[in-house]
Structures are given as structure tokens and as C-alpha cells.
Scaffold this motif. Structure first.
Motif, PDB file in Angstrom:
ATOM      1  N   ASN A 174       0.858  -1.263  -0.215  1.00 23.98           N
ATOM      2  CA  ASN A 174      -0.063  -0.016  -0.068  1.00 23.98           C
ATOM      3  C   ASN A 174       0.816   1.178   0.140  1.00 23.98           C
ATOM      4  O   ASN A 174       2.168   1.081   0.374  1.00 23.98           O
ATOM      5  CB  ASN A 174      -0.791   0.137   1.289  1.00 23.98           C
ATOM      6  CG  ASN A 174      -1.756  -1.303   1.371  1.00 23.98           C
ATOM      7  OD1 ASN A 174      -2.326  -1.754   0.204  1.00 23.98           O
ATOM      8  ND2 ASN A 174      -2.053  -1.754   2.735  1.00 23.98           N
ATOM      9  N   HIS A 182      -3.914   4.191  -0.405  1.00 24.09           N
ATOM     10  CA  HIS A 182      -3.889   3.572  -1.830  1.00 24.09           C
ATOM     11  C   HIS A 182      -3.709   2.166  -1.496  1.00 24.09           C
ATOM     12  O   HIS A 182      -2.405   1.694  -1.243  1.00 24.09           O
ATOM     13  CB  HIS A 182      -2.690   4.259  -2.581  1.00 24.09           C
ATOM     14  CG  HIS A 182      -3.235   5.879  -2.901  1.00 24.09           C
ATOM     15  ND1 HIS A 182      -4.008   6.372  -3.564  1.00 24.09           N
ATOM     16  CD2 HIS A 182      -2.256   6.728  -2.289  1.00 24.09           C
ATOM     17  CE1 HIS A 182      -3.959   7.568  -3.663  1.00 24.09           C
ATOM     18  NE2 HIS A 182      -2.909   8.042  -2.944  1.00 24.09           N
ATOM     19  N   ALA A 185      -0.929  -0.104  -4.240  1.00 20.92           N
ATOM     20  CA  ALA A 185      -0.245   0.717  -5.224  1.00 20.92           C
ATOM     21  C   ALA A 185       1.103   0.324  -5.978  1.00 20.92           C
ATOM     22  O   ALA A 185       0.938   0.724  -7.063  1.00 20.92           O
ATOM     23  CB  ALA A 185       0.047   2.196  -4.477  1.00 20.92           C
ATOM     24  N   GLU A 288     -10.160   0.708   1.071  1.00 17.70           N
ATOM     25  CA  GLU A 288      -9.534   2.114   1.196  1.00 17.70           C
ATOM     26  C   GLU A 288     -10.464   3.171   1.859  1.00 17.70           C
ATOM     27  O   GLU A 288      -9.827   4.036   2.548  1.00 17.70           O
ATOM     28  CB  GLU A 288      -9.442   2.453  -0.413  1.00 17.70           C
ATOM     29  CG  GLU A 288      -8.246   2.088  -1.129  1.00 17.70           C
ATOM     30  CD  GLU A 288      -8.226   2.259  -2.551  1.00 17.70           C
ATOM     31  OE1 GLU A 288      -7.093   2.152  -3.311  1.00 17.70           O
ATOM     32  OE2 GLU A 288      -9.105   2.667  -3.252  1.00 17.70           O
TER      33      GLU A 288
END
Length: 333
Positions: A174, A182, A185, A288
Motif C-alpha cells: 500500500n 492507496h 499501489a 480504502e
């Protein structure tokens, strides 16, 4: 020959469903000592970076001392197990780093990069990383092993990690920047050399952790195996008091994953992706928006429930029964 020709004209997803039938037949009746002898083998996709050194990796039931026997190992372990006397006996004389798993920290890319630098891991002579923990630590260990180019061994300790997170070679990290969360990511692949399931970890799992992990098992019941979903909803499955039945569904889900990834290791859109990523697009958003307060397995279960409800799926009675049985929420907070 006629069967082979029929198989040839099926979509990848249809091939997976067809090949899952013998797995269901096997696990529907499997019990006792038979579970301890389950051994699976997973293909590594030729498109993944580890394919040059690891074409297959094994998944089996055993004791962690089968892995903790090499020099130059770094063991990353969940701090929750620090007080386990039997585990400490196994770790005597070993290099161990105890970590507290947190989505916004231990699995956060910038935190992991600082960890690698602070521990001077790029310049070390480590042969392999051994991870003892749940999905967050498995991802952390995979990211570290990928960055330093070491071997990787998994000893998953939760239902989710045993049945799902340890399999497939996914590396996910993340990012938290300017207060924004996020999910995943960073995405890559770095398969483990070996996965070992030590059933002793199941004995201490709280009911809440069991329910969280069952979200990923339910996923296979919905998208791949109605027989598994029926077993989960039945009175024969009592994971809180019958750990053998819990081990059974963990291994069952893993065996279904073996079918998925050995037929379609690249998780193409008309193949294993349908199963492996079932509910995950919506579940990522749920995690999220909750700032990672909603656990992954719970988010997956919510997303699948909402999808099947919208479709008015014939599986809804079984899905309803599972959610009620394990107190799994069906709506986002």
C-alpha cells in the motif's frame, strides 16, 4: 479423445470448473490423517520474474522445523506469537525480527523501503526470508525478498493466509500519502519457494480471525465450487470447535486454487481471474474508504454478497447461511 476435444473448446473458466470436480469429490470425504498428507504444487507463470529459478513451488502440511534448518535465514514473525513457548523453542538461536502487522505501516511501501535500509538487508548475505504470519506479513516478506533477491519461505498462520494470501506469488504494498490510502499501489509477482502449513497455529485463532479468513474460502465456493459452499453452510463445518474441519476447508480452497493457477497461471480475464479476483474490485474500494479498518477477508465477503444479491443468484440462500453462521457483515460500514 472425445473428452479431450470437448475440453479444448471450453473457455479457460469452463476448463477450471470441469477440473475442479475431482477436487470436490476428494475433499468432500477427506478427514483425519489424510489431511496431513495433502501436498500441492503450483506453477510459476513464465512471465513472472522468478520463473528462471522457480518453475513450481510446493504447499504442504507439516511442522515449521522442516523449514527452519538452514543458515543465513532471516525470520520475520508476527509479534502476536512472541509469547508462544512452542514457537520460541523452534526459534532458539535464529535471527528473528518481530513485527506488528498493520496495513498502513508494515505493508506500506515507504515503510518497507526504510526497513530494508535500516536493517542493511541489501548488503547482507541472507540466503532466504522466512515469514511466519498472516497476509500482511507475507506481503511484507515478499516485497523484501523481491527487493534483495533472496529465496522466500512462507509459514502462514491465519485462515486467510493459509487458504489464499500465501498462494499465487502476488506482492502487494500500500501507499499512504497526504492522508490518502492507496490499496496495493505497488503490484508485482515473487513466488515463494515453499509454503508450509503448521496446524498448531489454528488452535489459537480467535473466532473473529476465523470469520475474516473465511471470506476468501467463500469466494471459491461462489465462483468455483458449490460443493464447498454447501459444506461451509452445513452442520459438519464447525471451525470454532473442530479445527480438523477448519484445516479441511483451508486445504480444499488451496487445492481449488491449484486447479485455477495450473490451468491459467496468468489469471486471464476469461479464466482464473474470474475466481481469484472475485469480489476484489469492490472489496479494494471498501478497504480504502474505511482507511483499512475493514479487514480484507471481510471486505471480500461483503463485495461478493452484494454482487450475488444484485444478480439474484441461486447461491444466495447458501451465502446468507454462511454469513449468518460466521457473523460476517453483508454491508459496508
Amino acid at each position: 479423445m472425445k473428452y479431450l476435444r470437448r475440453f479444448e473448446f471450453m473457455t479457460l473458466y469452463q476448463q477450471i470448473l470441469e477440473s475442479s470436480v475431482p477436487v470436490d469429490s476428494q475433499f468432500a470425504t477427506l478427514s483425519g490423517e489424510e489431511l496431513v498428507h495433502v501436498k500441492l504444487s503450483f506453477r510459476v507463470s513464465p512471465s513472472h520474474k522468478r520463473f528462471g529459478s522457480v518453475q513450481n513451488y510446493t504447499y504442504e502440511v507439516g511442522s515449521i522445523d522442516q523449514i527452519l534448518k538452514y543458515e543465513n535465514q532471516l525470520i520475520i514473525a508476527d509479534n502476536a506469537f512472541r509469547g508462544f513457548s512452542w514457537l520460541n523453542e523452534e526459534l532458539v538461536g535464529r535471527s528473528v525480527i518481530w513485527l506488528m502487522p498493520r496495513e498502513e505501516e508494515t505493508k506500506e511501501r515507504h515503510w518497507l523501503d526504510r526497513f530494508i535500509a535500516d536493517e542493511n538487508l541489501r548488503q547482507s548475505s541472507l540466503r532466504e526470508i522466512v515469514v511466519i504470519g498472516g497476509g500482511i506479513l507475507l506481503n511484507a516478506g515478499a516485497y523484501i525478498a523481491e527487493q534483495i533477491g533472496s529465496d522466500l519461505m512462507y509459514i502462514p498462520t491465519t485462515v486467510l493466509a493459509m487458504s489464499d494470501g500465501s498462494i499465487g506469488g502476488k506482492v502487494r504494498a500500500n501507499e499512504v500519502e497526504d492522508g490518502l490510502y492507496h490499496k496495493h499501489a505497488y503490484k508485482s509477482f515473487y513466488e515463494p519457494n515453499r509454503i508450509l502449513i503448521d496446524p498448531r497455529f489454528l488452535q489459537s485463532l480467535p473466532d473473529k480471525q476465523i470469520a475474516i479468513g473465511l471470506g476468501e474460502v467463500i469466494k471459491h465456493g461462489v465462483y468455483q465450487s458449490r460443493v464447498l459452499l454447501e459444506y461451509l453452510a452445513s452442520d459438519d463445518f464447525r471451525p470454532q470447535i473442530d479445527k480438523e474441519s477448519l484445516l479441511k476447508v483451508i486445504l480444499w480452497a488451496a487445492a481449488l486454487k491449484e486447479v485455477c493457477l495450473n490451468i491459467d497461471p496468468d489469471e486471464t480475464a476469461d479464466g482464473s481471474h474470474i475466481i481469484m479476483r472475485g469480489g476484489h474490485e469492490a472489496s479494494d474500494k471498501i478497504e480504502e474508504s474505511s482507511r483499512f479498518e475493514v479487514p480484507h477477508g471481510t471486505a471480500v465477503a461483503i463485495a461478493i454478497y452484494q454482487e450475488m444479491s444484485q444478480k439474484r443468484s441461486e447461491l444466495m440462500p447458501l451465502l446468507d447461511a454462511c454469513c449468518k453462521k460466521f457473523s460476517i457483515p453483508t454491508k459496508s460500514p
